[in-house]
Structure formats: C-alpha cells, structure tokens
Design a protein around this motif. Structure first.
Motif, short mmCIF file in Angstrom:
data_model
loop_
_atom_site.label_atom_id
_atom_site.label_comp_id
_atom_site.label_asym_id
_atom_site.label_seq_id
_atom_site.Cartn_x
_atom_site.Cartn_y
_atom_site.Cartn_z
N SER A 100 27.64 64.91 11.05
CA SER A 100 27.62 66.50 10.55
C SER A 100 26.68 67.51 10.26
O SER A 100 27.22 68.56 11.29
CB SER A 100 27.86 66.44 9.15
OG SER A 100 27.31 65.84 8.29
N GLN A 104 26.47 70.79 12.97
CA GLN A 104 25.84 72.34 12.87
C GLN A 104 25.45 72.03 14.23
O GLN A 104 25.64 73.59 14.25
CB GLN A 104 25.13 71.52 11.47
CG GLN A 104 24.91 73.46 10.79
CD GLN A 104 24.35 72.61 9.58
OE1 GLN A 104 24.08 72.76 9.04
NE2 GLN A 104 23.23 73.93 9.36
N CYS A 107 27.30 73.82 17.22
CA CYS A 107 28.42 75.11 16.60
C CYS A 107 27.24 76.60 16.36
O CYS A 107 27.11 76.94 16.63
CB CYS A 107 27.81 75.10 14.87
SG CYS A 107 30.04 73.79 15.21
N TRP A 128 32.30 68.64 4.65
CA TRP A 128 33.22 68.60 5.81
C TRP A 128 33.25 66.87 6.41
O TRP A 128 34.61 66.41 7.26
CB TRP A 128 32.43 68.60 7.05
CG TRP A 128 33.22 69.06 8.57
CD1 TRP A 128 33.45 70.16 9.04
CD2 TRP A 128 32.68 67.33 9.56
NE1 TRP A 128 33.91 69.50 10.31
CE2 TRP A 128 33.35 67.94 10.37
CE3 TRP A 128 32.17 66.26 9.04
CZ2 TRP A 128 33.93 67.45 11.54
CZ3 TRP A 128 32.52 65.12 10.15
CH2 TRP A 128 32.96 66.34 11.32
N TRP A 132 37.82 65.50 6.94
CA TRP A 132 37.34 64.65 8.14
C TRP A 132 38.44 63.70 7.37
O TRP A 132 39.36 62.98 8.76
CB TRP A 132 36.21 64.93 8.66
CG TRP A 132 36.58 63.61 9.73
CD1 TRP A 132 36.71 64.60 11.16
CD2 TRP A 132 36.29 62.91 10.20
NE1 TRP A 132 37.00 63.01 11.90
CE2 TRP A 132 36.22 62.64 11.34
CE3 TRP A 132 35.74 61.78 9.01
CZ2 TRP A 132 36.55 61.08 12.11
CZ3 TRP A 132 35.68 60.33 9.31
CH2 TRP A 132 35.45 60.14 11.17
N LEU A 164 41.15 73.05 11.39
CA LEU A 164 40.35 71.82 11.54
C LEU A 164 39.31 72.42 11.83
O LEU A 164 37.95 72.58 11.03
CB LEU A 164 40.27 70.79 11.84
CG LEU A 164 38.90 69.47 11.26
CD1 LEU A 164 38.63 69.33 9.59
CD2 LEU A 164 39.44 68.05 12.07
N TRP A 165 38.96 72.70 13.80
CA TRP A 165 37.60 73.33 13.92
C TRP A 165 37.09 74.89 13.32
O TRP A 165 36.41 75.03 13.36
CB TRP A 165 38.15 73.21 15.69
CG TRP A 165 37.71 71.81 16.14
CD1 TRP A 165 38.62 70.38 16.50
CD2 TRP A 165 36.72 71.52 16.36
NE1 TRP A 165 38.11 69.71 17.21
CE2 TRP A 165 36.78 69.93 16.73
CE3 TRP A 165 35.55 71.19 15.84
CZ2 TRP A 165 35.89 69.39 17.41
CZ3 TRP A 165 34.19 70.39 16.33
CH2 TRP A 165 35.09 69.53 16.50
N TRP A 167 38.25 75.95 10.28
CA TRP A 167 37.26 75.77 9.27
C TRP A 167 35.74 75.32 9.44
O TRP A 167 34.96 75.79 8.64
CB TRP A 167 38.13 75.14 8.10
CG TRP A 167 36.96 75.32 6.85
CD1 TRP A 167 37.39 75.44 6.02
CD2 TRP A 167 36.76 73.35 6.48
NE1 TRP A 167 36.52 75.06 5.27
CE2 TRP A 167 36.19 73.38 5.45
CE3 TRP A 167 36.70 72.24 7.27
CZ2 TRP A 167 35.56 72.31 4.39
CZ3 TRP A 167 36.09 71.16 6.58
CH2 TRP A 167 35.68 71.50 5.33
N THR A 168 35.71 74.04 10.45
CA THR A 168 34.25 73.56 10.32
C THR A 168 33.27 74.35 11.00
O THR A 168 32.62 74.73 10.73
CB THR A 168 34.67 72.49 11.55
OG1 THR A 168 35.26 71.72 11.36
CG2 THR A 168 33.59 71.81 12.17
N GLN A 169 34.10 75.29 11.79
CA GLN A 169 32.78 76.54 12.71
C GLN A 169 32.40 77.55 11.29
O GLN A 169 31.23 77.68 11.17
CB GLN A 169 33.47 77.45 13.29
CG GLN A 169 33.82 76.23 15.09
CD GLN A 169 34.01 77.60 15.56
OE1 GLN A 169 33.60 77.61 16.82
NE2 GLN A 169 35.21 78.38 16.39
#
Length: 264
Positions: A100, A104, A107, A128, A132, A164-165, A167-169
């Motif tokens: 993760s 990060q 990103c 995360w 996941w 998911l992507w 929220w991930t960003q």
C-alpha cells in the motif's frame, strides 16, 4: 506543426516511469500480499478459505491441477496457524503495508504531489489492505452476478473496481485531490483491470497448466507474476491518464458547467 493529444501525452506518461512503477507494485504484491493471504487463510474458517479460493479462481480463471495446488496450499495452513499465532498475522499485515505504501507513491507521482507525512499515512495503509481483502473475498459471487449471469457479473465487477480505485486514490492521497477529479482515473483503472482479468481467463489458465507440468509448483508462480505486472501496468496507466483527463480544459469546463447547473 501542431502536435496532437497523443504526442503531448506520451512524454508525460514516460516521465512517470509507468513500467517501473508497475513492476515494483507487482513485486510488492507478490512478496507481501500473498503471504498475507496465506496468513488470513490460516485463521479463517473453512468456508472463508473456500470463498477465497473461488475468488482467486474467478479473477485468474485458474482450473485443473493449478486450482488444486491453490486449494492444497490454503488447506495446509493449519500448522502455520499453530506455529505463528495471531502475532504473526499482525506482523504479516504490517509487512504487507509495503504494497500500500508503493501504491500510495504511484498515486502521488501520477498527481505530482509530495509524499504525505508518515504519521498521517500509516493508518491509511492498513485500512486499504483490510478493505482490499474484503473486496477480494466477494469477487466470486460478484463476478457471477450473484446468480444473475455473466453480463450482470461483468457490470458489477466494473462498478466495484471503479469504486475501489476511486476510494483508493482519495484515501492514499489523503483527500488532497477532490472526488470529481478522481473519477476519470478510477473509471479507466477499474474498467481496464476488469477487462484484462476477463481476457486473462482465456489465456492465463492454460499458461499456468503448462508451466505447472513443465516446471512443477514454481511454474505457475512466474506466470502469476507476469499477470500481476500486466494488471498494474493497466492500472497505473489508467490512473496517469485519469490525471491528464482531469487536468484538461474540457473536463474542468464540463465539471464547472454541471456544478453551475446543480446550483440553480
């Protein structure tokens, strides 16, 4: 001579070292996340183990001898549970944050942001991973459309991957980029990885079976690693292209126009 969008975009993508970032993410996923899955399987009840195997099958399309090898690997985690214990699972979870952290960094590089302070980022890495894992566990019923068929499953898979992507960003960037600007990257990364996963089900199972028979249990490992590199190459490219789209004049104009219309 006026250059087109592609000519302006390619140097921008090359400057982000997308291939290097994808290989690093694949390596971190392989070295840290797979042990985490084994540790979780060691303490999970049999039903959760079966659900995890089915989800991996749904994502990879594993079948035959390769699928049986995966089932045996998860079934053999009983001694691991007795020897490692809950403390070992916590240590494995903390070690898995290397993945993760790498995500990060990718990103932040895509959005040209400085590294977030360590104190503000640690809990995001752990959160995360937990989310996941939860999403991975439901991939089998989700991609089956919860009994509604493959078409519904494909729509749900794209929707869940995009969310998911998205929220991930937002999580890994610490909310430094607005939700609206994160939509293009989430849509491109989510759609791209799901389409690749469905296409891989036509190729990866055969490649894994062949490598298993030719090289033994280690054969599918190299096939799986190659598949991970391809997945993250698509995902990182989607995030980078998403930033380019969100930064474009037409996208900002469209967002501003929609915001003014909503305020009326």
């Amino acid at each position: 001579m006026r250059s087109g969008p592609a000519a302006r975009l390619l140097p921008r993508l090359a400057a982000l070292n997308i291939v290097e970032g994808s290989v690093r993410l694949a390596a971190q996923a392989f070295l840290t996340v797979l042990p985490l899955l084994m540790a979780v399987a060691a303490f999970a009840p049999r039903g959760v183990q079966d659900l995890l195997v089915d989800s991996l099958r749904a994502v990879l399309g594993a079948r035959g001898d390769t699928l049986e090898e995966v089932r045996r690997a998860f079934a053999a985690t009983g001694p691991t549970r007795d020897s490692v214990g809950a403390v070992g699972v916590v240590v494995t979870l903390v070690s898995a944050t290397a993945f993760s952290r790498a995500l990060q960094a990718v990103c932040e590089r895509c959005w040209h942001l400085p590294r977030a302070p360590l104190r503000a980022a640690v809990w995001r890495w752990l959160l995360w991973l937990v989310v996941w894992l939860a999403v991975l566990l439901v991939q089998a019923p989700l991609r089956g459309g919860f009994g509604s068929g493959a078409v519904t499953g494909l729509v749900l898979a794209v929707l869940s991957a995009t969310l998911l992507w998205w929220w991930t960003q937002h999580l890994l960037l610490g909310g430094r980029i607005g939700w609206r600007d994160l939509v293009p990257g989430a849509l491109l990364a989510g759609t791209g990885t799901v389409v690749l996963s469905w296409a891989a089900r036509l190729v990866v199972p055969t490649a894994m079976e062949r490598s298993l028979h030719e090289f033994g249990p280690l054969g599918p490992v190299f096939t799986f690693l190659s598949w991970l590199i391809a997945v993250f190459l698509v995902a990182v490219s989607g995030l980078a292209l998403g930033e380019a789209v969100a930064s474009s004049t037409w996208y900002r104009t469209a967002v501003a126009t929609r915001r003014r219309a909503a305020d009326r």
